[in-house]
Write an enzyme that holds these catalytic residues in place. Structure first.
Site, PDB file in Angstrom:
ATOM      1  N   LYS A  40       0.578  -1.253   0.109  1.00  5.14           N
ATOM      2  CA  LYS A  40      -0.133  -0.041   0.057  1.00  5.14           C
ATOM      3  C   LYS A  40       1.008   1.246   0.089  1.00  5.14           C
ATOM      4  O   LYS A  40       0.406   2.300  -0.389  1.00  5.14           O
ATOM      5  CB  LYS A  40      -0.940   0.052   1.423  1.00  5.14           C
ATOM      6  CG  LYS A  40      -1.772  -1.050   1.584  1.00  5.14           C
ATOM      7  CD  LYS A  40      -2.513  -0.834   2.768  1.00  5.14           C
ATOM      8  CE  LYS A  40      -3.399  -2.198   3.151  1.00  5.14           C
ATOM      9  NZ  LYS A  40      -3.987  -2.224   4.390  1.00  5.14           N
ATOM     10  N   GLY A  41       2.070   1.015   0.462  1.00  6.44           N
ATOM     11  CA  GLY A  41       2.873   2.338   0.875  1.00  6.44           C
ATOM     12  C   GLY A  41       3.132   3.263  -0.376  1.00  6.44           C
ATOM     13  O   GLY A  41       3.314   4.463  -0.010  1.00  6.44           O
ATOM     14  N   GLU A  96       7.860   2.462  -6.063  1.00  9.15           N
ATOM     15  CA  GLU A  96       7.889   2.062  -4.816  1.00  9.15           C
ATOM     16  C   GLU A  96       7.888   3.122  -3.776  1.00  9.15           C
ATOM     17  O   GLU A  96       8.486   4.385  -4.003  1.00  9.15           O
ATOM     18  CB  GLU A  96       9.177   1.273  -4.448  1.00  9.15           C
ATOM     19  CG  GLU A  96       8.917  -0.196  -4.479  1.00  9.15           C
ATOM     20  CD  GLU A  96       8.245  -0.868  -3.305  1.00  9.15           C
ATOM     21  OE1 GLU A  96       7.701  -0.008  -2.687  1.00  9.15           O
ATOM     22  OE2 GLU A  96       8.569  -2.117  -3.122  1.00  9.15           O
ATOM     23  N   ASP A  97       7.656   2.935  -2.416  1.00  8.58           N
ATOM     24  CA  ASP A  97       7.829   3.927  -1.265  1.00  8.58           C
ATOM     25  C   ASP A  97       9.248   4.093  -0.893  1.00  8.58           C
ATOM     26  O   ASP A  97       9.650   5.011  -0.944  1.00  8.58           O
ATOM     27  CB  ASP A  97       6.804   3.567  -0.267  1.00  8.58           C
ATOM     28  CG  ASP A  97       7.055   2.289   0.144  1.00  8.58           C
ATOM     29  OD1 ASP A  97       7.572   1.420  -0.288  1.00  8.58           O
ATOM     30  OD2 ASP A  97       6.051   1.992   1.089  1.00  8.58           O
ATOM     31  N   ASP A 100      14.514  -1.190   0.866  1.00  3.89           N
ATOM     32  CA  ASP A 100      15.013  -1.314   2.077  1.00  3.89           C
ATOM     33  C   ASP A 100      16.278  -2.639   1.723  1.00  3.89           C
ATOM     34  O   ASP A 100      17.211  -2.339   1.221  1.00  3.89           O
ATOM     35  CB  ASP A 100      14.254  -1.717   3.067  1.00  3.89           C
ATOM     36  CG  ASP A 100      14.585  -2.123   4.352  1.00  3.89           C
ATOM     37  OD1 ASP A 100      15.566  -1.248   5.009  1.00  3.89           O
ATOM     38  OD2 ASP A 100      14.207  -2.864   5.407  1.00  3.89           O
ATOM     39  N   LYS A 128      17.061   3.165   1.218  1.00  8.90           N
ATOM     40  CA  LYS A 128      18.011   3.026   2.236  1.00  8.90           C
ATOM     41  C   LYS A 128      19.083   1.793   2.014  1.00  8.90           C
ATOM     42  O   LYS A 128      19.087   0.750   2.416  1.00  8.90           O
ATOM     43  CB  LYS A 128      16.968   2.142   3.276  1.00  8.90           C
ATOM     44  CG  LYS A 128      16.603   2.883   4.722  1.00  8.90           C
ATOM     45  CD  LYS A 128      16.164   2.121   5.594  1.00  8.90           C
ATOM     46  CE  LYS A 128      14.749   2.380   6.104  1.00  8.90           C
ATOM     47  NZ  LYS A 128      14.156   1.490   6.998  1.00  8.90           N
ATOM     48  N   PHE A 149      13.580   3.628  10.734  1.00  8.41           N
ATOM     49  CA  PHE A 149      12.136   3.299  10.173  1.00  8.41           C
ATOM     50  C   PHE A 149      11.326   4.706  10.001  1.00  8.41           C
ATOM     51  O   PHE A 149      10.973   5.410  11.090  1.00  8.41           O
ATOM     52  CB  PHE A 149      11.205   2.448  11.217  1.00  8.41           C
ATOM     53  CG  PHE A 149      10.060   1.533  10.599  1.00  8.41           C
ATOM     54  CD1 PHE A 149      10.385   0.579   9.873  1.00  8.41           C
ATOM     55  CD2 PHE A 149       8.891   2.114  10.921  1.00  8.41           C
ATOM     56  CE1 PHE A 149       9.516  -0.099   9.129  1.00  8.41           C
ATOM     57  CE2 PHE A 149       7.851   1.609  10.206  1.00  8.41           C
ATOM     58  CZ  PHE A 149       8.009   0.333   9.266  1.00  8.41           C
ATOM     59  N   VAL A 150      10.857   4.792   8.841  1.00  9.29           N
ATOM     60  CA  VAL A 150       9.914   6.086   8.331  1.00  9.29           C
ATOM     61  C   VAL A 150       8.543   5.706   8.093  1.00  9.29           C
ATOM     62  O   VAL A 150       8.230   4.519   8.029  1.00  9.29           O
ATOM     63  CB  VAL A 150      10.715   6.809   7.171  1.00  9.29           C
ATOM     64  CG1 VAL A 150      12.199   7.128   7.161  1.00  9.29           C
ATOM     65  CG2 VAL A 150      10.481   5.696   6.306  1.00  9.29           C
ATOM     66  N   ASP A 156       3.606   3.226   6.656  1.00  9.24           N
ATOM     67  CA  ASP A 156       2.686   3.096   7.858  1.00  9.24           C
ATOM     68  C   ASP A 156       3.684   2.478   8.952  1.00  9.24           C
ATOM     69  O   ASP A 156       4.897   2.130   8.412  1.00  9.24           O
ATOM     70  CB  ASP A 156       1.662   1.890   7.370  1.00  9.24           C
ATOM     71  CG  ASP A 156       2.293   0.717   7.391  1.00  9.24           C
ATOM     72  OD1 ASP A 156       3.102   0.472   6.658  1.00  9.24           O
ATOM     73  OD2 ASP A 156       1.779  -0.275   8.003  1.00  9.24           O
ATOM     74  N   ARG A 162      -0.238   6.815   7.598  1.00  7.64           N
ATOM     75  CA  ARG A 162      -0.067   6.891   6.121  1.00  7.64           C
ATOM     76  C   ARG A 162      -0.343   8.267   5.639  1.00  7.64           C
ATOM     77  O   ARG A 162      -0.071   8.683   4.591  1.00  7.64           O
ATOM     78  CB  ARG A 162      -0.894   6.053   5.309  1.00  7.64           C
ATOM     79  CG  ARG A 162      -0.554   4.413   5.603  1.00  7.64           C
ATOM     80  CD  ARG A 162      -1.136   3.458   4.776  1.00  7.64           C
ATOM     81  NE  ARG A 162      -0.989   1.907   4.944  1.00  7.64           N
ATOM     82  CZ  ARG A 162      -0.073   1.194   4.904  1.00  7.64           C
ATOM     83  NH1 ARG A 162       0.923   1.786   3.963  1.00  7.64           N
ATOM     84  NH2 ARG A 162       0.062   0.058   5.102  1.00  7.64           N
TER      85      ARG A 162
END
Ligand code: 5GP
Ligand code: MG
Length: 173
Positions: A40-41, A96-97, A100, A128, A149-150, A156, A162
């Site tokens: 969902k990001g 993509e959000d 990682d 990242k 962690f963002v 979220d 969000r």
């Protein structure tokens, strides 16, 4: 108590997306690209990027999951929702959000490789790189972030945050 520290403001994000769109647009003019959001990001980023690109394009989504309600990747990727239409011959831009470990993107690229797309590129709002376990290629990056962690701007923590307009780090206050 948890607090939020802003690391990228809504205004900074808007300016960065305008610059990214200027870089990306010439590659897709007249190609009717498919912006493929990873749910969902990426939903907020995709909405802003699509409007900043301001060229004819289509939008579709896949849903993949590697996170539970935790902030650590399980290293396991699930395919929860696939695209609606064939990718054959399409110019696909994965949206993509954040990249990682690279688990999610490696899995998605592997899945798409058999679908005869004309081209596949990746744009991620955040990267990242210090956490990377798989050397995945990200063609366009908004911001490189440290190993924190963002949340916010679509991202979220246990489904919260969000809606925040800024990218923030959750901290013990
Ligand atoms: P990867 O598979 O590359 O380890 O992780 C990819 C996905 O995990 C991202 O698309 C994102 O949905 C989630 N993720 C990774 N790091 C973060 C983070 O710092 N904050 C949030 N909210 N999600 C993250
Ligand atoms: Mg994601």
């Amino acid at each position: 108590m948890k607090g939020l520290r802003v690391i990228h403001t809504a205004e900074e994000i808007r300016e960065r997306i305008a610059a990214l769109a200027d870089e990306i647009r010439p590659l897709y003019a007249e190609k009717n690209p498919l912006l493929l959001g990873v749910l969902k990001g990426s939903f907020v980023f995709l909405a802003d990027l699509a409007r900043a690109l301001a060229i004819p394009l289509e939008v579709d989504f896949v849903q993949l999951g590697s996170y539970g309600d935790d902030t650590e990747s399980s290293g396991f990727v699930r395919f929860d929702h696939d695209v609606e239409r064939p990718l054959q011959g399409r110019h696909v831009l994965i949206v993509e959000d954040i990249v990682d470990t690279g688990h999610t993107l490696r899995f998605l690229m592997g899945t798409l490789s058999s679908r005869d797309a004309a081209s596949v590129r990746v744009v991620s709002l955040l990267d990242k790189p210090s956490r990377r376990l798989f050397p995945v290629g990200v063609d366009f990056v908004g911001f490189t972030v440290p190993d924190l962690f963002v949340v916010g701007y679509g991202m979220d923590h246990a489904q919260a945050y969000r809606h925040l307009p800024d990218v923030c780090v959750v901290e013990e206050a």
